[in-house]
Enzyme design. Structure first.
Site, PDB file in Angstrom:
ATOM      1  N   HIS A 195      -2.945  -5.729   1.017  1.00  0.00           N
ATOM      2  CA  HIS A 195      -2.315  -5.831   2.342  1.00  0.00           C
ATOM      3  C   HIS A 195      -2.147  -7.292   2.755  1.00  0.00           C
ATOM      4  CE1 HIS A 195      -2.522  -1.590   3.687  1.00  0.00           C
ATOM      5  NE2 HIS A 195      -3.589  -1.519   2.904  1.00  0.00           N
ATOM      6  N   CYS A 209       0.835  -1.200   0.000  1.00  0.00           N
ATOM      7  CA  CYS A 209       0.000   0.000   0.000  1.00  0.00           C
ATOM      8  C   CYS A 209       0.875   1.258   0.000  1.00  0.00           C
ATOM      9  CB  CYS A 209      -0.981  -0.041   1.182  1.00  0.00           C
ATOM     10  SG  CYS A 209      -2.418   1.017   0.909  1.00  0.00           S
ATOM     11  N   GLU A 222      -0.447  -8.326   5.191  1.00  0.00           N
ATOM     12  CA  GLU A 222      -0.412  -8.382   6.667  1.00  0.00           C
ATOM     13  C   GLU A 222      -1.813  -8.386   7.271  1.00  0.00           C
ATOM     14  OE1 GLU A 222      -0.040  -5.735   4.938  1.00  0.00           O
ATOM     15  OE2 GLU A 222      -0.756  -3.944   6.002  1.00  0.00           O
TER      16      GLU A 222
END
Lengths: 756, 220
Positions: free
Chosen positions: B193, B86, B195
């Site tokens: 993302h 991002c 994560e």
């Protein structure tokens, strides 16, 4: 600035009597800066002068004002050494004038209320009300303006919330012509804090340094709190300089710097500068600690060095905090803030005499006791007057409603903006930052987060129904409280704390005060029965628009209830949809319901389909609601439920449609006479708004276990199943009626409303 | 394996990355502040998402000039593993470690939703284990990947395109590109993302398929 004249203090919002009271307390005429500060601290927004006597209905509020004083929000322990804090706050008037900045700074303000307590903000919610966005309901220009407000308020919430890194996990938005000209923008924040690390908002310790933290002070937002405490008029746009400008980047750094600085242990007390800025933080921190402060405004970081003492004290520049540190430890705090690129300056020290003494360029600007600003504020108890219409509403008979084609009515309800998909709104919010959102928007009756450091889940939701509150404010308060707690139970959580956003018209009008008093009583009552405390809240009065012809349009009375609940294990949360497999459906309702007006009074169906806004809603059965709040989580904890969804706007048919869409498959529900007993109309079964009704899904093999555990206050009926087809069928045995739609048709209607 | 999670003012996915790495990927990780200039002791670098410096200039432009980024450039030049998600992707583009740029989504709105990603290659340490489509969350207002026709040709010729949006090109990226690598394949940037998708409870576990790369690499 010239001498203080009646015109001057009247223009600041003080009455003759209040000015007299002030001079009596001071023993002299105030200085100009003192008068400006008093005018904001004694405004409704800060002083709660019309609401305090009524807010004392809340046990926690009463305890707080009689005891240690009001902190920014109460802390509720949830185990594992953690406490949850939550608070809702309105930013209605700024959002009417400058929707993007108004909404953005509303989000910023409520986040500061949370981290100033040492809590990390973990979730944001919002509750919005606008005038109609449906062409034809109001004139074209008004509809266009309402759309403009909606679009920019949503953009403001997204712009601020996304950048600041707190997920916006839930919300609600409703539309009604009565909000044209005065939209409602309430933002709520949930925070988590270690219970032994809660920060104080009191100034203490003679000689302790007073430190200014965060962005420099500019001329924005001067007199914002007073602005929030008068009606809007068509000249409202002239108030634009009163609207603050948000900087979410500064706020993000301020969060990190504040939490890091609190970890040093060097801070004695800290408070955000919200409404009324330095004025509020200096006087409230002093009054709370029973101390005074000496402050030199020449030391305050300024965007324009030519600002006067008056302007500095009245500025509502955003992203600022005030802290008191232990003696000699101010440098530890300053260094943390400098690392984050934020100003941090000692601007004064704590004194022991309870007086606030403020200078600018060596001249005294303020020299008076701190508690005049806080405790000196008068309170008013208006005599509530029940409007004549209230009795008439109770006499309303649903037989007056012409029942239309029910299948068409179902689609009309699905596409009503209050019901229709809000996906175009919540897709603009980062609802997954912090990587702990375990139930995202649109999936369940509440959002669930699974924060780092605990295996528990936190469910959260905000809810309110102004149509009901307009019809019966007491019921509206109870219903909003019951519904938000029920929503938490539907995802498997046990409610632990409430916050209330109370949005009303001008309290000096006896009928508005009646609405307010009754609604608060309803909330307090429900909260007490549920044993779920209201730990914080916000009052916003004067939500009405004055027109050039002298007429006034006030909003519907709109209490919004925010809540947090706890799941022992976050992964057990359920939504409103099921996956593949065999699931049966059950309907739960209070035992022995007595239906008032067939559940059609003040319903969305009666209003939007039949064009009738008369009648009153059914009041909730609070004992049945508690039973539900305990039973549903216990079923979830035993792994017996697959999905649950309560019955609210638009009734059972809308609930079933939403469960079918969330599951992407059809369902078949058959209601026999035992279930529909007391309801004599098919539309009352399908679209009536019956408090305490919930539909849930369970695996076929657990039926015995589920039904056997139903508590006495509730009646549970197996009513159908999820099917392998795409047909959504509601068959009413007794009334010989069947409603049928396909999932696709319902979804097309649900997405047709064109919300953004 | 120890991962340096960079922190700039305005980063807001730094903690998410740190927790995902430690808790779910099972590697060591620590923060490195933007004004630091050393990556000693670290085997990989994570440039996190967020709004570094508020993204008040071009997204990632200010962070790309922070002191730590010179060190990251040297680290990458020596073949060290670098990932940016991002805003981290934007920072890597702005710092010249990756080609192209990220501009406003074609619909002019911030978008938060899950997307299906098609791996475009299995070349290099990051992509070797990504042998199927994966579903990851996106949350960005400026994620439309753009580059010159020459750069695009280079990306194609050198097999530098890592991910494409599989179902819908949500932000209008050139060739539906969701992630790119440098020529040597040790630096990866992507808008989604990973994560946020390392546990069933939150967003699923498809992020692990990519992040397991951190456990495959020999460290020392």
């Amino acid at each position: 600035m010239g001498a203080i004249t009646p015109d001057l203090y009247l223009s600041m919002g003080l009455t003759h009597e209040e000015y007299r009271l002030l001079t009596e307390q001071m023993g002299r005429e105030p200085r100009m800066t003192e008068l400006g500060m008093i005018s904001v601290m004694w405004s409704e927004h800060c002083g709660y002068k019309y609401s305090r006597p009524v807010l004392a209905y809340f046990a926690e509020y009463k305890k707080a004002i009689e005891g240690e004083g009001l902190e920014n929000a109460g802390v509720v322990p949830i185990g594992d050494g953690l406490g949850v804090v939550l608070k809702v706050e309105s930013h209605n008037h700024p959002s009417a004038v400058e929707p993007y900045q108004g909404a953005a700074t509303g989000v910023g303000g409520i986040i500061r209320d949370i981290f100033t307590m040492g809590a990390r903000p973990v979730a944001l919610l919002n509750s919005l009300r606008f005038g109609s966005i449906t062409p034809g309901q109001e004139d074209g220009a008004t509809v266009a303006r309402n759309r403009h407000l909606l679009e920019h308020v949503v953009a403001g919430i997204a712009g601020y919330g996304n950048c600041v890194g707190v997920p916006t996990v839930a919300g609600e938005v409703n539309f009604h012509p009565r909000y044209s000209g005065n939209p409602l923008v309430n933002a709520m924040c949930v925070g988590l804090v270690k219970t032994d690390e809660v920060a104080s908002a009191s100034a203490k310790g003679t000689g302790n340094p007073v430190i200014y933290l965060g962005s420099a002070t500019g001329r924005d937002g001067i007199h914002g709190a007073s602005f929030a405490s008068v009606e809007m008029d068509e000249e409202g746009e002239d108030k634009r300089p009163n609207v603050q400008i948000g900087d979410p980047f500064a706020e993000k750094s301020l969060i990190e710097a504040t939490l890091e600085a609190l970890q040093t242990g060097a801070i004695v007390g800290i408070q955000d500068m919200g409404a009324a800025g330095l004025t509020c933080s200096i006087t409230e921190m002093s009054a709370k600690g029973g101390v005074g402060m000496v402050v030199d405004l020449d030391k305050v970081p300024l965007r324009d060095p030519s600002m006067t003492g008056y302007e500095i004290m009245l500025s509502e520049s955003q992203e600022r905090m005030l802290a008191v540190s232990h003696p000699g430890r101010e440098q530890e705090v300053i260094e943390v803030f400098q690392k984050w690129g934020l100003p941090a300056v000692v601007i004064g020290h704590v004194t022991d005499d309870g007086w606030v003494r403020i200078t600018r360029h060596g001249h005294t600007e303020v020299d008076m006791p701190a508690d005049i600003f806080t405790d000196g504020c008068p309170t008013y108890y208006q005599t509530p007057v029940e409007p004549a219409a209230f009795l008439q509403r109770q006499a309303w008979n649903p037989d007056d409603l012409m029942a239309p084609d029910l299948n068409q009515a179902w689609l009309t309800l699905m596409s009503h903006p209050d019901v229709a998909s809000k996906e175009n709104i919540y897709r603009q919010y980062d609802h997954q930052v912090q990587a702990h959102t375990a139930l995202v928007p649109g999936v369940g009756d509440a959002a669930v987060i699974a924060p780092e450091g605990t295996s528990k889940g936190l469910a959260t939701k905000i809810d309110g129904n102004a149509r009901w509150t307009m019809a019966d404010p007491f019921a509206g308060g109870q219903l909003a409280t019951a519904e938000v707690c029920r929503n938490l139970a539907c995802v498997g959580a046990r409610p632990v704390a409430l916050t209330d956003g109370l949005n009303f018209g001008n309290p000096q009008r006896p009928e508005v005060f009646w609405q307010f008093e009754r609604a608060v009583r309803g909330i307090a009552d429900a909260s007490e029965v549920f044993r779920v405390p209201v730990v914080s809240g916000n009052v916003s009065f004067y939500n009405e628009t004055k027109y050039a012809d002298g007429s006034t349009l006030e909003i519907l009375p709109t209490p919004m209830m925010g809540a947090v609940g706890v799941l022992e294990r976050a992964e057990q949360r359920i939504g409103m949809g099921v996956g593949a497999g065999n699931y049966r459906l059950a309907l739960v309702r209070p035992t022995g319901t007595e239906y008032v007006q067939q559940g059609l009074g003040a319903s969305l169906y009666a209003w939007s389909v039949c064009g009738n806004e008369d009648g009153v809603p059914c009041r909730p059965d609070l004992d049945a609601e508690i039973a539900l709040q305990q039973w549903l989580p216990s079923l979830v904890e035993r792994g017996l439920l697959a999905a649950a969804h309560d019955v609210t706007d638009g009734g059972l048919a809308v609930t079933l449609a939403e469960m079918a869409m969330a599951s992407d498959r059809g369902l078949m529900v058959v209601l026999n006479s035992a279930v529909t007993e007391g309801l004599s109309r098919a539309d009352a079964v399908a679209f009536g708004e019956h408090p305490g009704w919930v539909v849930f899904a369970y695996a076929t093999e657990s039926e015995q276990e589920v039904l056997a555990s139903c508590p006495g206050a509730l009646a549970v009926y197996p009513v159908g199943e999820m099917t392998a087809t795409q047909d959504v069928v509601l068959h009413l045995d007794e009334l010989g009626t069947t409603l049928t739609q396909t999932v696709d048709k319902l979804r097309a209607a649900y997405q047709r409303a064109g919300i953004l | 394996m120890k991962v340096a999670v960079l922190r700039f003012p305005g980063s807001n996915c730094d903690a998410d990355a740190l927790h995902a790495l430690r808790r779910d990927v099972g590697v060591d990780a620590d923060y490195v502040w933007q004004t630091d200039t050393s990556l000693d002791g670290f085997d990989a670098v994570w440039v996190p998402g967020g709004f570094s410096y508020g993204d008040y200039l071009r997204c990632g432009a200010m962070a790309a000039r922070a002191p730590i980024m010179s060190t990251v450039r040297d680290f990458a030049g020596r073949g060290g593993l670098v990932i940016g998600a991002c805003n981290g992707f934007q920072v890597l583009c702005e710092s010249g470690l990756l080609p192209g740029a990220l501009v406003r989504n074609v619909k002019q709105r911030f978008i938060c939703q899950n997307v299906v990603l098609e791996p475009a290659t299995q070349r290099g340490p990051w992509m070797a284990g990504v042998n199927r489509t994966i579903t990851l969350p996106i949350a960005h207002g400026e994620g439309r990947f753009v580059c010159s026709p020459e750069t695009l040709k280079e990306l194609q010729d050198n097999d530098q395109i890592a991910f494409r949006y599989a179902s819908e090109n949500v932000n209008g990226s050139t060739e539906a590109i969701a992630g790119v690598m440098n020529a040597t394949g040790n630096v990866l940037g992507l808008m989604p993302h990973p994560e946020r998708a390392t546990r069933d409870l939150v967003g699923g576990t498809d992020g692990l398929l990519l992040l397991q790369a951190l456990k495959m690499v020999r460290t020392g």
